[in-house]
Scaffold this motif. Structure first.
Motif, PDB file in Angstrom:
ATOM      1  N   UNK A  47       0.833  -1.209   0.000  1.00 20.09           N
ATOM      2  CA  UNK A  47       0.000   0.000   0.000  1.00 20.09           C
ATOM      3  C   UNK A  47       0.865   1.255   0.000  1.00 20.09           C
ATOM      4  N   UNK A  48       1.972   1.216   0.732  1.00 16.07           N
ATOM      5  CA  UNK A  48       2.900   2.353   0.744  1.00 16.07           C
ATOM      6  C   UNK A  48       3.496   2.556  -0.653  1.00 16.07           C
ATOM      7  N   UNK A  49       3.869   1.436  -1.293  1.00  9.71           N
ATOM      8  CA  UNK A  49       4.424   1.514  -2.640  1.00  9.71           C
ATOM      9  C   UNK A  49       3.441   2.102  -3.634  1.00  9.71           C
ATOM     10  N   UNK A  50       2.184   1.670  -3.562  1.00  6.47           N
ATOM     11  CA  UNK A  50       1.141   2.209  -4.448  1.00  6.47           C
ATOM     12  C   UNK A  50       0.955   3.704  -4.193  1.00  6.47           C
ATOM     13  N   UNK A  51       0.984   4.101  -2.915  1.00  9.32           N
ATOM     14  CA  UNK A  51       0.821   5.518  -2.574  1.00  9.32           C
ATOM     15  C   UNK A  51       1.954   6.362  -3.158  1.00  9.32           C
ATOM     16  N   UNK A  52       3.168   5.817  -3.112  1.00 11.98           N
ATOM     17  CA  UNK A  52       4.315   6.528  -3.680  1.00 11.98           C
ATOM     18  C   UNK A  52       4.127   6.743  -5.181  1.00 11.98           C
ATOM     19  N   UNK A 112      12.211   5.412 -19.762  1.00 12.40           N
ATOM     20  CA  UNK A 112      12.815   5.253 -18.436  1.00 12.40           C
ATOM     21  C   UNK A 112      11.834   5.717 -17.360  1.00 12.40           C
ATOM     22  N   UNK A 113      11.500   4.862 -16.391  1.00  8.29           N
ATOM     23  CA  UNK A 113      10.593   5.277 -15.310  1.00  8.29           C
ATOM     24  C   UNK A 113      11.280   6.254 -14.369  1.00  8.29           C
ATOM     25  N   UNK A 114      10.471   7.021 -13.639  1.00  5.58           N
ATOM     26  CA  UNK A 114      11.018   7.968 -12.666  1.00  5.58           C
ATOM     27  C   UNK A 114      11.554   7.227 -11.449  1.00  5.58           C
ATOM     28  N   UNK A 115      12.319   7.927 -10.649  1.00  7.59           N
ATOM     29  CA  UNK A 115      12.889   7.317  -9.443  1.00  7.59           C
ATOM     30  C   UNK A 115      11.787   6.909  -8.458  1.00  7.59           C
ATOM     31  N   UNK A 116      10.740   7.748  -8.342  1.00  6.63           N
ATOM     32  CA  UNK A 116       9.649   7.401  -7.437  1.00  6.63           C
ATOM     33  C   UNK A 116       8.881   6.174  -7.930  1.00  6.63           C
ATOM     34  N   UNK A 117       8.745   6.035  -9.260  1.00  6.78           N
ATOM     35  CA  UNK A 117       8.099   4.847  -9.806  1.00  6.78           C
ATOM     36  C   UNK A 117       8.905   3.603  -9.468  1.00  6.78           C
ATOM     37  N   UNK A 118      10.218   3.688  -9.627  1.00  3.77           N
ATOM     38  CA  UNK A 118      11.085   2.551  -9.307  1.00  3.77           C
ATOM     39  C   UNK A 118      11.002   2.225  -7.818  1.00  3.77           C
ATOM     40  N   UNK A 119      10.998   3.274  -6.975  1.00  2.86           N
ATOM     41  CA  UNK A 119      10.917   3.052  -5.530  1.00  2.86           C
ATOM     42  C   UNK A 119       9.596   2.413  -5.141  1.00  2.86           C
ATOM     43  N   UNK A 120       8.485   3.012  -5.597  1.00  2.68           N
ATOM     44  CA  UNK A 120       7.169   2.472  -5.251  1.00  2.68           C
ATOM     45  C   UNK A 120       6.970   1.083  -5.821  1.00  2.68           C
ATOM     46  N   UNK A 121       7.383   0.892  -7.081  1.00  2.05           N
ATOM     47  CA  UNK A 121       7.245  -0.415  -7.705  1.00  2.05           C
ATOM     48  C   UNK A 121       8.073  -1.473  -7.020  1.00  2.05           C
ATOM     49  N   UNK A 122       9.257  -1.104  -6.578  1.00  2.00           N
ATOM     50  CA  UNK A 122      10.127  -2.051  -5.870  1.00  2.00           C
ATOM     51  C   UNK A 122       9.498  -2.483  -4.548  1.00  2.00           C
ATOM     52  N   UNK A 123       8.842  -1.539  -3.857  1.00  2.00           N
ATOM     53  CA  UNK A 123       8.172  -1.876  -2.602  1.00  2.00           C
ATOM     54  C   UNK A 123       7.033  -2.878  -2.844  1.00  2.00           C
ATOM     55  N   UNK A 124       6.224  -2.613  -3.864  1.00  2.00           N
ATOM     56  CA  UNK A 124       5.097  -3.503  -4.160  1.00  2.00           C
ATOM     57  C   UNK A 124       5.597  -4.872  -4.593  1.00  2.00           C
TER      58      UNK A 124
END
Length: 292
Positions: A136-141, A262-274
């Protein structure tokens, strides 16, 4: 290697092949020249309808019509949900990055787990609750990233796709004694009707776009569904969940390699969490199953 292990290994290979095949969907959409989102889903649905019908006729022959009837009203509702998921996925990919769309879909197992708890009274373990929170945190990001980057609509459509497919997964679990593959016939029919109405019958597209749509819906999606049917008979749910993640991992890689998206850094961060949450949950279930 005994027969059981051999069947499981074959099932894993087939499941992985299907997941990798369907991961090219985002790249195919990026190669569409003229067709808009509704025209794309319309012709993809034609390909899907043909391929699933062939699969059903191979499996059930003259009893195919009875297997379609067996899905009942839950199958009709499920068909509507799959149609919404298909349409919203295309809308998502055409309004945001492939990575955003696919990483958002990683949340599907958690959405279905939460809905199964609510409607089917299935228990939620603490590891599942913990990983659901991380997801859920990853999706929110990713949603926050979309708001700041102007792709909020695309992210919203991806979330709608995940919610629709997660709800459909609960219906499948509820009706597990019934083969729900004919639901794809229903969903394809709904998409064809909706596409014809929304486009006002303006469905002329270049031959190249037409071929790409049929390749995606009829070949790649059809192959993936066929592999899933065969493989799921010999794999437990955790194994299926793990291997399905290949689609979400490879999808963004293809568009990065071939068209430099290329995805954004926040996309990579949120996607990595999920993605990490899904993998941890599946591994925990897999370990628990091996002990039983």
């Amino acid at each position: 290697m005994d027969e059981h292990k051999s069947k499981r290994l074959t099932a894993l290979i087939l499941m992985a092949s299907g997941s990798i095949a369907i991961s090219f969907g985002g790249l195919l959409i990026r190669n569409i020249e003229q067709a808009d989102g509704w025209q794309l889903v319309f012709y993809r649905a034609i390909g899907m309808l043909v391929s699933v019908s062939i699969i059903l006729m191979i499996r059930y022959r003259r009893h195919t019509i009875f297997r379609i009837r067996d899905i009942g009203w839950p199958g009709v509702v499920g068909g509507g949900l799959v149609a919404i998921a298909s349409i919203s996925f295309v809308q998502s990919v055409t309004h945001t990055t492939v990575a955003n769309s696919l990483f958002m879909l990683c949340a599907i197992p958690f959405i279905s787990a939460a809905l199964a708890r609510l409607f089917l009274k299935e228990a939620l373990t603490w590891p599942t609750i913990f990983t659901m929170t991380i997801a859920a945190i990853g999706v929110s990001v990713m949603l926050r990233d979309g708001f700041g980057g102007g792709s909020m609509f695309g992210n919203g459509m991806a979330l709608l796709c995940a919610l629709s497919f997660g709800t459909y997964a609960v219906i499948v679990r509820w009706r597990r004694q019934v083969d729900m593959l004919p639901v794809l016939v229903v969903s394809s029919t709904i998409i064809l009707a909706a596409g014809a109405v929304v486009t006002g019958g303006r469905l002329e597209i270049p031959l190249r776009d037409f071929a790409i749509c049929l390749l995606w819906g009829g070949v790649l999606s059809g192959f993936a569904n066929w592999m899933f049917i065969i493989a799921s008979r010999n794999l437990i749910a955790a194994e299926v969940t793990l291997v399905m993640q290949l689609e979400f991992v490879f999808g963004p890689i293809w568009v990065w390699l071939f068209i430099n998206e290329v995805p954004t850094q926040l996309t990579i961060l949120g996607g990595s969490l999920v993605l990490s949450a899904v993998l941890v949950r599946a591994l925990v279930e897999l370990r628990s199953s091996s002990r039983n």
